[in-house]
Design an enzyme around this catalytic site. Structure first.
Site, PDB file in Angstrom:
ATOM      1  N   GLU A 184      49.934  12.377  24.949  1.00 36.52           N
ATOM      2  CA  GLU A 184      50.666  12.462  26.210  1.00 36.52           C
ATOM      3  C   GLU A 184      49.916  11.585  27.201  1.00 36.52           C
ATOM      4  O   GLU A 184      48.740  11.823  27.493  1.00 36.52           O
ATOM      5  CB  GLU A 184      50.725  13.901  26.708  1.00 36.52           C
ATOM      6  CG  GLU A 184      51.579  14.805  25.843  1.00 36.52           C
ATOM      7  CD  GLU A 184      51.745  16.193  26.452  1.00 36.52           C
ATOM      8  OE1 GLU A 184      52.888  16.647  26.555  1.00 36.52           O
ATOM      9  OE2 GLU A 184      50.726  16.805  26.805  1.00 36.52           O
ATOM     10  N   GLU A 223      56.191  27.180  21.860  1.00 33.51           N
ATOM     11  CA  GLU A 223      55.568  25.874  21.649  1.00 33.51           C
ATOM     12  C   GLU A 223      54.057  26.071  21.659  1.00 33.51           C
ATOM     13  O   GLU A 223      53.511  26.697  22.576  1.00 33.51           O
ATOM     14  CB  GLU A 223      55.974  24.901  22.748  1.00 33.51           C
ATOM     15  CG  GLU A 223      55.336  23.534  22.602  1.00 33.51           C
ATOM     16  CD  GLU A 223      55.696  22.607  23.745  1.00 33.51           C
ATOM     17  OE1 GLU A 223      55.450  21.392  23.615  1.00 33.51           O
ATOM     18  OE2 GLU A 223      56.205  23.092  24.767  1.00 33.51           O
TER      19      GLU A 223
END
Length: 524
Positions: free
Chosen positions: A243, A159
């Protein structure tokens, strides 16, 4: 990071970086006939720009109200209602984001993805955002890589996060390991590993509100050179969003574009060579309800990425190691097994030679077969709600014997029921005293459901975990399980579930040494 199924890395998040404006604004032009919608659901998705992109609510770690206004023609969206208050030393509450490519098997149209990293010719992105002064959040890309071109599960590759900016005391997973000047910008480089899942983050020095034609391929190439990305893996999707730990209202993505293409000519072609068949398959242990297997590693022209285990003609599981335990079996029953190897290009080997194993007789008396050995498991409940979308067992292994135990030979099983919804699960380590990188975790479906159990999460230890001294325990292991669609569980009737919030002996959590039941009682 982690879309609705993905971020279960809950390591320390702390630190600050000053925010400055960077780059020029680029707006993606779209027809004026756009329609605006409002989404206040937890996991809603909206197709954008004729299906080229998808917006996702992705409120994976909270049930507070999050509303977003979405222009599905231009692709612009903004957070119109949010007041999160999540601790910044844990995971964010949500990651509202837009993506292009294939995300858990859901693919946007005309994305050009997936593309094998070794064949990636270009990848560029422009992104304009609005960022409120208050709150705790990051403004981040999330790029996912997988060993095969498609997956409807958690990607098994690296990721990559690209932080355009952040506010409040939040920081990427892992630790800062370098600085770099890539794609015309300065970056702080953070790296970490969650079990077998590598994470590398590029944090823009000074921060900003927009990128114009960011050379994403240059960042990918840099990650390859650092050993973080396997060039045989595939870039499967690119996400961009926020986020959010605290606040969130007013965050907006004004425009976003991502474009990736294959290189022209050259480049080594496509891997069509299958690995060699596994050899030396043997039965390493049996109980009344399980069979443990081990075998010799296969070889491949590029590299073996894992093994599929078959009971008869049915695939019962996969592993990246050269051992596997098949559980939930019937007592005094013979079973036949074979194993096949696979590589990053999806090539699968011929089957190994078959072996037959017969489970032992039931221990009788109900409740499965109790183990007897030099280790036991203690458990505590780390989740205050038995009806939310995560299971959070706290576990530790205790050595009750008189000599040290090699932890690489120890596995733990916590039994639960899936309770409908997605049939795929993700298990992750939030914290471990021995280090999350020294653990392995997988969720296994029982071949036949038992009372209070149709799955279990199996936690193992790598050689890096070392040995467990006589009389010692492993310390805290905080595990977390979620379903692929993040639907709720109903834990109260699960076989291994209990309500104690301090560690206590757990007879319904089993522990094995070399595949042999050593502590606890399996479900019957």
């Amino acid at each position: 990071m982690l879309s609705s199924w993905r971020r279960l890395r809950l390591a320390a998040w702390a630190g600050t970086v000053a925010a400055l404006l960077l780059g020029a604004l680029m707006v993606v032009t779209q027809p004026a006939s756009a329609s605006t919608t409002t989404d206040c659901t937890q996991y809603g998705t909206t197709s954008l720009q004729g299906g080229e992109y998808t917006y996702q609510q992705n409120e994976w770690n909270s049930s507070d109200t999050q509303c977003v206004s979405i222009d599905n023609g231009s692709g612009a969206w903004s957070v119109t209602q949010a007041n999160f208050n999540t601790a910044t030393n844990g995971a964010p509450a949500t990651y509202p984001s837009v993506y292009k490519g294939c995300h858990w098997g859901a693919c946007t149209t005309g994305s050009g993805l997936p593309i094998q990293v070794s064949q990636l010719g270009s990848a560029t992105s422009s992104w304009s955002t609005t960022q409120p002064a208050s709150g705790a959040y990051d403004v981040a890309y999330d790029l996912w890589f997988n060993s095969t071109p498609t997956t409807d599960d958690q990607p098994d590759g690296t990721e990559v996060m690209i932080w355009l900016n952040h506010k409040g005391s939040v920081q990427p997973f892992g630790s800062q390991t370098a600085t770099a000047n890539v794609a015309g910008h300065g970056w702080d480089v953070w790296t970490g590993q969650q079990t077998s899942w590598k994470i590398i983050s590029y944090v823009l020095q000074g921060g900003g509100t927009s990128f114009s034609n960011l050379d994403v391929k240059a960042l990918i190439d840099d990650a390859v050179s650092r050993g973080s990305i396997n060039s045989a893996h595939y870039l499967i999707d690119a996400e961009a969003g926020f986020e959010i730990w605290q606040g969130g209202q007013g965050l907006a993505s004004n425009s976003f574009s991502f474009n990736a293409t294959k290189g022209s000519g050259g480049g080594g072609g496509t891997d069509t060579t299958a690995p060699s068949a596994p050899t030396g398959l043997v039965v390493s242990g049996t109980t009344a309800s399980s069979v443990s297997l081990k075998w010799n590693a296969s070889t491949d022209n590029v590299g073996v990425t894992g093994y599929d285990v078959y009971r008869g003609s049915t695939k019962v599981g996969s592993t990246t190691s050269t051992s596997y335990t098949d559980s939930g079996l019937s007592a005094s029953t013979a079973y036949s097994y074979t194993v096949k190897a696979k590589d990053a290009a999806g090539n699968v080997s011929a089957a190994s030679g078959a072996v037959t194993a017969t489970t032992s007789a039931s221990g009788g008396g109900g409740g499965g077969t109790p183990g007897t050995g030099a280790v036991k498991v203690q458990y505590k409940n780390n989740d205050g709600s038995p009806t939310d979308n995560q299971i959070k067992p706290g576990l530790r292994v205790v050595n009750t014997g008189s000599s040290a135990v090699d932890l690489s030979k120890v596995t733990i099983r916590y039994y639960f029921t899936g309770d409908g919804g997605s049939s795929t699960f993700t298990a992750s380590c939030d914290y471990a005293a021995v280090g999350c990188s020294n653990l392995t975790q997988k969720v296994v479906a029982l071949s036949s459901p038992k009372s209070g159990a149709d799955h279990y999460v199996e936690i193992g230890f790598t050689s890096g975990a070392g040995t467990l001294a006589a009389g010692a325990n492993t310390g805290d292991i905080q595990s977390r399980i979620n379903k692929g669609d993040w639907s709720n569980f109903s834990e109260s009737d699960d076989y291994s579930y209990a309500t104690n919030t301090a560690y206590a002996d757990a007879s319904k959590v089993t522990v094995y040494v070399d595949g042999t039941l050593a502590g606890g009682t399996e479900p019957n």
